[in-house]
Motif scaffolding. Structure first.
Motif, PDB file in Angstrom:
ATOM      1  N   GLU A 278       0.834  -1.211   0.000  1.00 43.36           N
ATOM      2  CA  GLU A 278       0.000   0.000   0.000  1.00 43.36           C
ATOM      3  C   GLU A 278       0.870   1.264   0.000  1.00 43.36           C
ATOM      4  O   GLU A 278       0.539   2.256  -0.668  1.00 43.36           O
ATOM      5  CB  GLU A 278      -0.922  -0.013   1.214  1.00 43.36           C
ATOM      6  N   ALA A 279       1.985   1.224   0.730  1.00 43.20           N
ATOM      7  CA  ALA A 279       2.899   2.370   0.739  1.00 43.20           C
ATOM      8  C   ALA A 279       3.492   2.588  -0.648  1.00 43.20           C
ATOM      9  O   ALA A 279       3.611   3.729  -1.122  1.00 43.20           O
ATOM     10  CB  ALA A 279       4.016   2.145   1.747  1.00 43.20           C
ATOM     11  N   GLU A 280       3.841   1.489  -1.328  1.00 44.58           N
ATOM     12  CA  GLU A 280       4.393   1.590  -2.671  1.00 44.58           C
ATOM     13  C   GLU A 280       3.370   2.179  -3.643  1.00 44.58           C
ATOM     14  O   GLU A 280       3.689   3.084  -4.422  1.00 44.58           O
ATOM     15  CB  GLU A 280       4.827   0.202  -3.142  1.00 44.58           C
ATOM     16  N   PRO A 290      11.790   9.635  -2.075  1.00 46.87           N
ATOM     17  CA  PRO A 290      12.701   8.642  -1.483  1.00 46.87           C
ATOM     18  C   PRO A 290      12.253   8.161  -0.110  1.00 46.87           C
ATOM     19  O   PRO A 290      12.714   7.131   0.369  1.00 46.87           O
ATOM     20  CB  PRO A 290      14.026   9.388  -1.388  1.00 46.87           C
ATOM     21  N   TRP A 291      11.382   8.917   0.545  1.00 46.17           N
ATOM     22  CA  TRP A 291      10.859   8.532   1.853  1.00 46.17           C
ATOM     23  C   TRP A 291       9.510   9.218   2.057  1.00 46.17           C
ATOM     24  O   TRP A 291       9.170  10.158   1.339  1.00 46.17           O
ATOM     25  CB  TRP A 291      11.811   8.902   2.983  1.00 46.17           C
ATOM     26  N   ALA A 292       8.760   8.746   3.034  1.00 43.54           N
ATOM     27  CA  ALA A 292       7.450   9.353   3.319  1.00 43.54           C
ATOM     28  C   ALA A 292       7.202   9.341   4.817  1.00 43.54           C
ATOM     29  O   ALA A 292       7.671   8.448   5.537  1.00 43.54           O
ATOM     30  CB  ALA A 292       6.332   8.595   2.600  1.00 43.54           C
ATOM     31  N   VAL A 304       9.277   7.933   9.847  1.00 44.44           N
ATOM     32  CA  VAL A 304       9.425   8.012   8.394  1.00 44.44           C
ATOM     33  C   VAL A 304       9.832   6.637   7.890  1.00 44.44           C
ATOM     34  O   VAL A 304      10.527   5.871   8.569  1.00 44.44           O
ATOM     35  CB  VAL A 304      10.469   9.069   7.968  1.00 44.44           C
ATOM     36  N   VAL A 305       9.391   6.324   6.664  1.00 47.05           N
ATOM     37  CA  VAL A 305       9.738   5.059   6.034  1.00 47.05           C
ATOM     38  C   VAL A 305      10.407   5.366   4.698  1.00 47.05           C
ATOM     39  O   VAL A 305       9.960   6.237   3.951  1.00 47.05           O
ATOM     40  CB  VAL A 305       8.491   4.161   5.836  1.00 47.05           C
ATOM     41  N   ARG A 306      11.498   4.680   4.420  1.00 46.29           N
ATOM     42  CA  ARG A 306      12.255   4.917   3.196  1.00 46.29           C
ATOM     43  C   ARG A 306      11.852   3.917   2.115  1.00 46.29           C
ATOM     44  O   ARG A 306      11.467   2.775   2.406  1.00 46.29           O
ATOM     45  CB  ARG A 306      13.756   4.835   3.467  1.00 46.29           C
ATOM     46  N   ILE A 307      12.010   4.354   0.877  1.00 40.86           N
ATOM     47  CA  ILE A 307      11.610   3.519  -0.253  1.00 40.86           C
ATOM     48  C   ILE A 307      12.421   2.221  -0.299  1.00 40.86           C
ATOM     49  O   ILE A 307      11.896   1.162  -0.676  1.00 40.86           O
ATOM     50  CB  ILE A 307      11.757   4.311  -1.581  1.00 40.86           C
ATOM     51  N   GLU A 308      13.688   2.272   0.134  1.00 43.46           N
ATOM     52  CA  GLU A 308      14.524   1.073   0.105  1.00 43.46           C
ATOM     53  C   GLU A 308      13.958  -0.030   0.985  1.00 43.46           C
ATOM     54  O   GLU A 308      13.936  -1.212   0.597  1.00 43.46           O
ATOM     55  CB  GLU A 308      15.960   1.398   0.549  1.00 43.46           C
ATOM     56  N   ARG A 309      13.494   0.351   2.182  1.00 47.30           N
ATOM     57  CA  ARG A 309      12.948  -0.648   3.119  1.00 47.30           C
ATOM     58  C   ARG A 309      11.664  -1.269   2.572  1.00 47.30           C
ATOM     59  O   ARG A 309      11.448  -2.483   2.687  1.00 47.30           O
ATOM     60  CB  ARG A 309      12.669   0.008   4.474  1.00 47.30           C
ATOM     61  N   VAL A 310      10.827  -0.433   1.969  1.00 45.95           N
ATOM     62  CA  VAL A 310       9.570  -0.943   1.417  1.00 45.95           C
ATOM     63  C   VAL A 310       9.850  -1.907   0.273  1.00 45.95           C
ATOM     64  O   VAL A 310       9.281  -3.013   0.208  1.00 45.95           O
ATOM     65  CB  VAL A 310       8.682   0.227   0.937  1.00 45.95           C
ATOM     66  N   ARG A 311      10.749  -1.554  -0.627  1.00 47.17           N
ATOM     67  CA  ARG A 311      11.005  -2.393  -1.800  1.00 47.17           C
ATOM     68  C   ARG A 311      11.805  -3.643  -1.453  1.00 47.17           C
ATOM     69  O   ARG A 311      11.729  -4.653  -2.158  1.00 47.17           O
ATOM     70  CB  ARG A 311      11.687  -1.569  -2.888  1.00 47.17           C
ATOM     71  N   GLU A 312      12.561  -3.591  -0.348  1.00 46.19           N
ATOM     72  CA  GLU A 312      13.214  -4.818   0.133  1.00 46.19           C
ATOM     73  C   GLU A 312      12.162  -5.861   0.486  1.00 46.19           C
ATOM     74  O   GLU A 312      12.306  -7.051   0.171  1.00 46.19           O
ATOM     75  CB  GLU A 312      14.073  -4.514   1.360  1.00 46.19           C
ATOM     76  N   GLU A 313      11.108  -5.408   1.178  1.00 47.24           N
ATOM     77  CA  GLU A 313      10.032  -6.324   1.568  1.00 47.24           C
ATOM     78  C   GLU A 313       9.280  -6.839   0.347  1.00 47.24           C
ATOM     79  O   GLU A 313       8.941  -8.027   0.262  1.00 47.24           O
ATOM     80  CB  GLU A 313       9.054  -5.609   2.517  1.00 47.24           C
ATOM     81  N   LEU A 327       9.894   1.475   9.975  1.00 44.51           N
ATOM     82  CA  LEU A 327      10.259   2.858  10.254  1.00 44.51           C
ATOM     83  C   LEU A 327      11.735   3.000  10.592  1.00 44.51           C
ATOM     84  O   LEU A 327      12.352   2.081  11.138  1.00 44.51           O
ATOM     85  CB  LEU A 327       9.433   3.402  11.428  1.00 44.51           C
ATOM     86  N   ASP A 328      12.293   4.178  10.271  1.00 39.04           N
ATOM     87  CA  ASP A 328      13.654   4.499  10.710  1.00 39.04           C
ATOM     88  C   ASP A 328      13.702   4.508  12.228  1.00 39.04           C
ATOM     89  O   ASP A 328      12.727   4.890  12.891  1.00 39.04           O
ATOM     90  CB  ASP A 328      14.066   5.894  10.195  1.00 39.04           C
ATOM     91  N   ALA A 329      14.829   4.083  12.767  1.00 42.91           N
ATOM     92  CA  ALA A 329      14.983   4.083  14.223  1.00 42.91           C
ATOM     93  C   ALA A 329      15.037   5.519  14.742  1.00 42.91           C
ATOM     94  O   ALA A 329      15.477   6.438  14.055  1.00 42.91           O
ATOM     95  CB  ALA A 329      16.255   3.339  14.606  1.00 42.91           C
TER      96      ALA A 329
END
Length: 390
Positions: A278-280, A290-292, A304-313, A327-329
């Motif tokens: 859904e984020a993608e 690059p982040w949202a 905030v969540v970065r596009i890299e983490r979403v696309r890794e999943e 989310l970023d730590a």
């Protein structure tokens, strides 16, 4: 000046450096004082004369360092860091991380330098009084011929120099300390920082003209070295006074523009209960960011969540992973809507992320301020730019 300076020492955690022009000043002072001590102390050998000249030059520049440390210590009390102290041809300068934000800060930081000079001069006077014998401290301070104590002549001269430095620095002409004190007073009375700067800058330019005239008169009377010296000081003070007025105008613009005025009120964001897919589909694919920011149901930012983490999943075949787990730590980076352009320019997070969420006092996200919008606002604030453009 700071990037070219040679490191000399570190005092109270502050780097003490010397601009290349300082070495010229050091050479000239030693040269002039060597001849002067030769005339004042004829019974001493040339070695003593030149040793005294070197020691006197070091005491002079040591006094300048103490003066600038006064500024630095006072600035530290207000949370202003000192990036370094540099000696140069016409004296010394403490490079502070920011300018004063209130008349009180301006006054205290400005007056602290002369206080340092009083301390340095007082120590020289104390030593001179302890050494005083047949020759008085006043005679030694004026380097009158017939002195019989080299150390008394040394500390007497150093005491006299500190008196001259104190009086000169307290002249109410910007950028001298007296001019900064005058700016603080005018700022306090008018309630307008820019008006205070214009007053102090005007005094600085008048004083520069008077110094220049005096320098020309001395030159015409045959004293070339002193004449050139006064003309150099006049040039420096006049230029610094003009620059202060221009810088003040820019600073006003930097304080007048806020994040709330620059922010995009409809940025991309992701609900806290969203999944990776859904984020993608709702943020990253359509907006190319690059982040949202991730928001709770009541609009509060939770991270905030970065596009890299979403696309890794997604690449790992886990489209249903909750965004809350990606989310970023740490706390979510953000600024308030009242953050000024000056504060945004100094924010490393803005350069790193390219944008920052703007969050109100209630914790809800109001929008997003981008580095590009800050850069464009800065360009409009520069002199010669049409501030009404865009």
């Amino acid at each position: 000046m700071g990037t070219r300076s040679v490191k000399l020492a570190k005092v109270l955690g502050i780097r003490i450096g010397a601009d290349p022009s300082w070495f010229l000043a050091l050479f000239l002072i030693i040269l002039l004082l060597g001849d002067r001590f030769d005339a004042v102390l004829p019974a001493e050998s040339p070695t003593v004369h030149w040793a005294l000249a070197v020691a006197a030059a070091l005491l002079f520049f040591g006094s300048l360092i103490i003066h600038e440390l006064g500024h630095a210590i006072a600035a530290r009390w207000f949370g202003i860091q000192t990036q370094g102290i540099d000696l140069w041809l016409l004296g010394g300068v403490a490079r502070l991380s920011r300018d004063a934000r209130t008349p009180k800060e301006e006054f205290v930081v400005a007056i602290a330098g002369p206080v340092g000079t009083v301390v340095a001069g007082g120590l020289c006077v104390l030593v001179g009084l302890l050494l005083q014998g047949d020759t008085s401290l006043v005679d030694a301070a004026l380097l009158r011929e017939g002195a019989d104590d080299p150390l008394l002549a040394l500390f007497g001269w150093a005491a006299a120099v500190n008196v001259v430095l104190l009086v000169f620095n307290l002249i109410p002409a910007f950028p001298l300390d007296g001019g900064r004190i005058a700016r603080a007073i005018a700022w306090k009375i008018s309630g307008d920082r820019r008006r205070g700067t214009v007053v102090a800058g005007g005094l600085g330019r008048v004083f520069a003209i008077l110094l220049a005239v005096y320098g020309v008169v001395i030159l015409m009377n045959g004293d070339t070295v002193s004449g050139i010296w006064f003309l150099l000081i006049a040039w420096f003070i006049g230029g610094a006074a003009r620059a202060a007025v221009v810088t003040s105008e820019i600073s006003e613009q930097l304080h007048a523009v806020t994040a709330g005025e620059l922010m995009d009120e409809q940025p991309a964001w992701v609900p806290q209960d969203a999944t990776a897919i859904e984020a993608e589909e709702e943020a990253f694919a359509p907006f190319g960011v690059p982040w949202a920011a991730v928001l709770s149901q009541d609009g509060r930012i939770v991270g905030v969540v970065r596009i890299e983490r979403v696309r890794e999943e997604l690449n790992a075949g886990r489209p249903g992973t909750p965004v809350a787990e990606l989310l970023d730590a740490g706390d979510a980076p953000h600024v308030g809507p009242e953050a000024t352009l000056e504060e945004l320019l100094a924010d490393d997070r803005l350069r790193e992320l390219g944008a920052l969420p703007v969050v109100g006092a209630d914790g809800t996200m109001r929008g997003l301020v981008s580095f590009r919008s800050v850069r464009d606002a800065l360009a409009r604030a520069l002199p010669g730019t049409d501030l009404q453009r865009g």
